[in-house]
Design a protein around this motif. Structure first.
Motif, PDB file in Angstrom:
ATOM      1  N   GLU A 120      -8.560  20.739  11.117  1.00 24.89           N
ATOM      2  CA  GLU A 120      -7.167  21.135  11.023  1.00 24.89           C
ATOM      3  C   GLU A 120      -6.488  21.714   9.831  1.00 24.89           C
ATOM      4  O   GLU A 120      -5.863  22.682  10.003  1.00 24.89           O
ATOM      5  CB  GLU A 120      -6.430  19.471  10.835  1.00 24.89           C
ATOM      6  N   PHE A 121      -7.421  21.494   8.588  1.00 28.98           N
ATOM      7  CA  PHE A 121      -6.818  22.119   7.374  1.00 28.98           C
ATOM      8  C   PHE A 121      -7.339  23.622   7.440  1.00 28.98           C
ATOM      9  O   PHE A 121      -6.382  24.446   6.908  1.00 28.98           O
ATOM     10  CB  PHE A 121      -7.049  21.240   6.137  1.00 28.98           C
TER      11      PHE A 121
ATOM     12  N   ILE B 234      -5.007  25.445   9.630  1.00 27.93           N
ATOM     13  CA  ILE B 234      -3.738  25.777   9.246  1.00 27.93           C
ATOM     14  C   ILE B 234      -3.899  26.953   7.883  1.00 27.93           C
ATOM     15  O   ILE B 234      -3.215  27.936   8.106  1.00 27.93           O
ATOM     16  CB  ILE B 234      -2.979  24.673   8.297  1.00 27.93           C
TER      17      ILE B 234
ATOM     18  N   PHE C 142      -1.781  29.635   9.828  1.00 32.10           N
ATOM     19  CA  PHE C 142      -0.565  29.339   9.477  1.00 32.10           C
ATOM     20  C   PHE C 142       0.050  29.295   8.112  1.00 32.10           C
ATOM     21  O   PHE C 142       0.982  28.419   7.617  1.00 32.10           O
ATOM     22  CB  PHE C 142      -0.194  28.147  10.129  1.00 32.10           C
TER      23      PHE C 142
ATOM     24  N   VAL D 258       3.767  26.661   2.402  1.00 34.04           N
ATOM     25  CA  VAL D 258       2.895  25.852   2.947  1.00 34.04           C
ATOM     26  C   VAL D 258       1.853  25.238   2.062  1.00 34.04           C
ATOM     27  O   VAL D 258       1.564  26.039   1.092  1.00 34.04           O
ATOM     28  CB  VAL D 258       2.153  26.611   4.165  1.00 34.04           C
ATOM     29  N   GLY D 259       1.182  23.794   2.195  1.00 36.16           N
ATOM     30  CA  GLY D 259       0.313  23.396   1.444  1.00 36.16           C
ATOM     31  C   GLY D 259       0.582  22.446   0.530  1.00 36.16           C
ATOM     32  O   GLY D 259      -0.144  21.518   0.168  1.00 36.16           O
TER      33      GLY D 259
ATOM     34  N   ASP E 245       3.387  18.518   0.343  1.00 33.96           N
ATOM     35  CA  ASP E 245       3.824  17.508   1.242  1.00 33.96           C
ATOM     36  C   ASP E 245       5.225  18.090   1.931  1.00 33.96           C
ATOM     37  O   ASP E 245       5.459  17.544   2.830  1.00 33.96           O
ATOM     38  CB  ASP E 245       4.325  16.165   0.484  1.00 33.96           C
TER      39      ASP E 245
ATOM     40  N   VAL F 190       2.971  22.410  16.265  1.00 31.39           N
ATOM     41  CA  VAL F 190       2.525  22.555  17.393  1.00 31.39           C
ATOM     42  C   VAL F 190       1.542  21.380  17.682  1.00 31.39           C
ATOM     43  O   VAL F 190       0.852  20.836  16.847  1.00 31.39           O
ATOM     44  CB  VAL F 190       1.660  23.868  17.493  1.00 31.39           C
TER      45      VAL F 190
ATOM     46  N   GLY G  55       6.185  25.935   6.617  1.00 31.15           N
ATOM     47  CA  GLY G  55       5.668  24.563   6.577  1.00 31.15           C
ATOM     48  C   GLY G  55       5.663  24.160   8.102  1.00 31.15           C
ATOM     49  O   GLY G  55       5.823  24.799   9.028  1.00 31.15           O
TER      50      GLY G  55
HETATM   51  P1  ADP Z   1       1.231  15.843   5.928  1.00 33.39           P
HETATM   52  O1  ADP Z   1      -0.039  15.148   6.338  1.00 33.39           O
HETATM   53  O2  ADP Z   1       1.362  15.447   4.246  1.00 33.39           O
HETATM   54  O3  ADP Z   1       2.429  15.755   6.655  1.00 33.39           O
HETATM   55  P2  ADP Z   1      -0.080  18.132   6.799  1.00 33.39           P
HETATM   56  O4  ADP Z   1      -1.713  17.878   6.837  1.00 33.39           O
HETATM   57  O5  ADP Z   1       0.617  17.793   8.222  1.00 33.39           O
HETATM   58  O6  ADP Z   1       0.597  17.530   5.602  1.00 33.39           O
HETATM   59  O7  ADP Z   1       0.112  19.711   6.573  1.00 33.39           O
HETATM   60  C1  ADP Z   1      -0.366  20.258   5.335  1.00 33.39           C
HETATM   61  C2  ADP Z   1       0.718  21.471   5.024  1.00 33.39           C
HETATM   62  O8  ADP Z   1       0.431  22.295   6.083  1.00 33.39           O
HETATM   63  C3  ADP Z   1       2.006  21.141   5.002  1.00 33.39           C
HETATM   64  O9  ADP Z   1       2.464  21.888   4.025  1.00 33.39           O
HETATM   65  C4  ADP Z   1       2.462  21.579   6.202  1.00 33.39           C
HETATM   66  O10 ADP Z   1       3.958  21.938   6.119  1.00 33.39           O
HETATM   67  C5  ADP Z   1       1.643  22.802   6.445  1.00 33.39           C
HETATM   68  N1  ADP Z   1       1.446  23.028   7.846  1.00 33.39           N
HETATM   69  C6  ADP Z   1       1.017  22.010   8.737  1.00 33.39           C
HETATM   70  N2  ADP Z   1       0.736  22.427  10.173  1.00 33.39           N
HETATM   71  C7  ADP Z   1       1.621  23.862   9.864  1.00 33.39           C
HETATM   72  C8  ADP Z   1       1.938  24.605  10.939  1.00 33.39           C
HETATM   73  N3  ADP Z   1       1.435  24.873  12.271  1.00 33.39           N
HETATM   74  N4  ADP Z   1       2.380  26.062  10.528  1.00 33.39           N
HETATM   75  C9  ADP Z   1       2.813  26.050   9.113  1.00 33.39           C
HETATM   76  N5  ADP Z   1       2.501  25.061   8.186  1.00 33.39           N
HETATM   77  C10 ADP Z   1       1.621  24.009   8.764  1.00 33.39           C
END
Ligand code: ADP
Ligand code: MG
Length: 323
Positions: free
Chosen positions: A5-6, A9, A13, A24-25, A27, A87, A117
């Motif tokens: 997943e990371f 992203i 993204f 992005v990155g 919380d 998504v 984000g």
């Molecule tokens: P959390 O578990 O703290 O909600 P995530 O693991 O969901 O964090 O997301 C990590 C980072 O990636 C956050 O800054 C989030 O906004 C960003 N992020 C996650 N999915 C996407 C996406 N599809 N597009 C843009 N940013 C994303």
């Protein structure tokens, strides 16, 4: 090895933040409003099988997911600034995600929107975009500002997207070149951001046409406590539709089809010269289709005048997700 997943992203993204304090990155993102501006926030969800086919071209889907949200920002007369993207994906398909992200980020760049984000999860294909825009304090265009005597205007042409769908379902005979030309309007709508921004101080009310002209103009009327009369013959549509307006499916596409993503707005008649020159400057057709009148109990809030001046009963007025 499938991407985590990371990694996903990070690869697709995570554009670098420019105007956001933090993108992005973390919380959450940090955004700083500009002085003297109101924030405008909107979100729209697209679900496979409901708003698009699961096999849809991912690049066009990325474009459209952002475009439909930008269209709402345009209707408020606002400038889009930041977006979040959530998504649900049934599987990690790097080609699909890469194409989707290109379609999304290309349109974002074109309009100066920063992706700050979102959320990424496994599940039935669905896309949810949120946009934050801004507008000078108190100057947003709203649905509730229409006044009796206003002209009703629309941008561009209406019915193109709905006509393609009707043709695909065998309800409207279109030639192949006509279908191809109109399909672009269904797949890659162009949000009318520049128009919305320049309508501030000119238009009294505005809405974007996503559910069909009659339904959306109806929203302006309800919120403003007025009614509207429009002339079918004035509603701008492409030749493929104009020459088939006696066909019920063509008429329904133009008046109630939806997916147009044009703006419908009202303005005082004294603004006609300003609007003609605005249309020329933007190279965008702006058409006066009717006027705002007093609401009368027992009559439809949007009345359509057909050929010869007779009132038309348009039947279905728009797209209803629960209808
Ligand atoms: P959390 O578990 O703290 O909600 P995530 O693991 O969901 O964090 O997301 C990590 C980072 O990636 C956050 O800054 C989030 O906004 C960003 N992020 C996650 N999915 C996407 C996406 N599809 N597009 C843009 N940013 C994303
Ligand atoms: Mg999260």
């Amino acid at each position: 090895m499938p991407l985590t997943e990371f990694q996903l992203i990070g690869r697709y993204f995570s554009p670098r933040a420019r105007s956001a304090v933090l993108g992005v990155g973390d919380d959450a993102a940090i955004l700083r409003p500009r002085r003297g501006r109101d924030l405008v926030v909107t979100t729209d969800m697209l679900v496979a099988g409901r708003h698009f086919a699961a096999e849809a071209d991912p690049r066009l889907l990325g474009h459209k997911a952002l475009a439909v949200n930008l269209s709402d920002v345009a209707a408020m007369g606002a400038t889009p600034r930041w977006a979040t993207l959530s998504v649900a994906l049934p599987r990690v398909d790097a080609r699909w995600i890469g194409a989707f992200s290109r379609g999304f980020l290309r349109l974002a760049r074109r309009h100066g929107v920063e992706l700050v984000g979102g959320d990424t999860t496994r599940g039935p294909l669905a896309i949810c975009v949120q946009i934050v825009g801004d507008v000078p304090t108190g100057k947003a265009l709203r649905r509730d500002g229409a006044r009796i005597g206003d002209d009703v205007w629309v941008s561009g042409t209406l019915g193109d997207a709905a006509a393609v769908l009707a043709a695909r379902r065998g309800r409207l005979p279109l030639t192949r070149p006509e279908r191809t030309a109109l399909a672009r309007r269904l797949d890659a709508p162009q949000p009318r951001i520049a128009l919305g921004e320049r309508l501030r101080g000119i238009a009294h009310s505005a809405i974007d046409i996503s559910d069909g002209l009659l339904a959306d103009l109806g929203h302006i009327c309800e919120r403003s406590g007025v009614a509207a009369i429009i002339e079918l013959g004035c509603v701008p549509c492409r030749r493929a539709l104009a020459r088939r307006l006696d066909h019920a499916a063509a008429r329904a596409a133009v008046l109630a089809g939806g997916d147009d993503y044009e703006l419908c707005f009202t303005a005082a008649s004294s603004r006609r010269p300003a609007l003609s020159s605005l249309g020329r400057r933007l190279r965008l057709r702006l058409t006066r289709i009717g006027c705002i009148v007093r609401a009368r109990p027992g009559t439809a809030c949007v009345q359509v005048i057909g050929p010869g001046g007779a009132p038309l009963n348009p039947g279905r007025t728009g797209y209803d997700h629960f209808g």
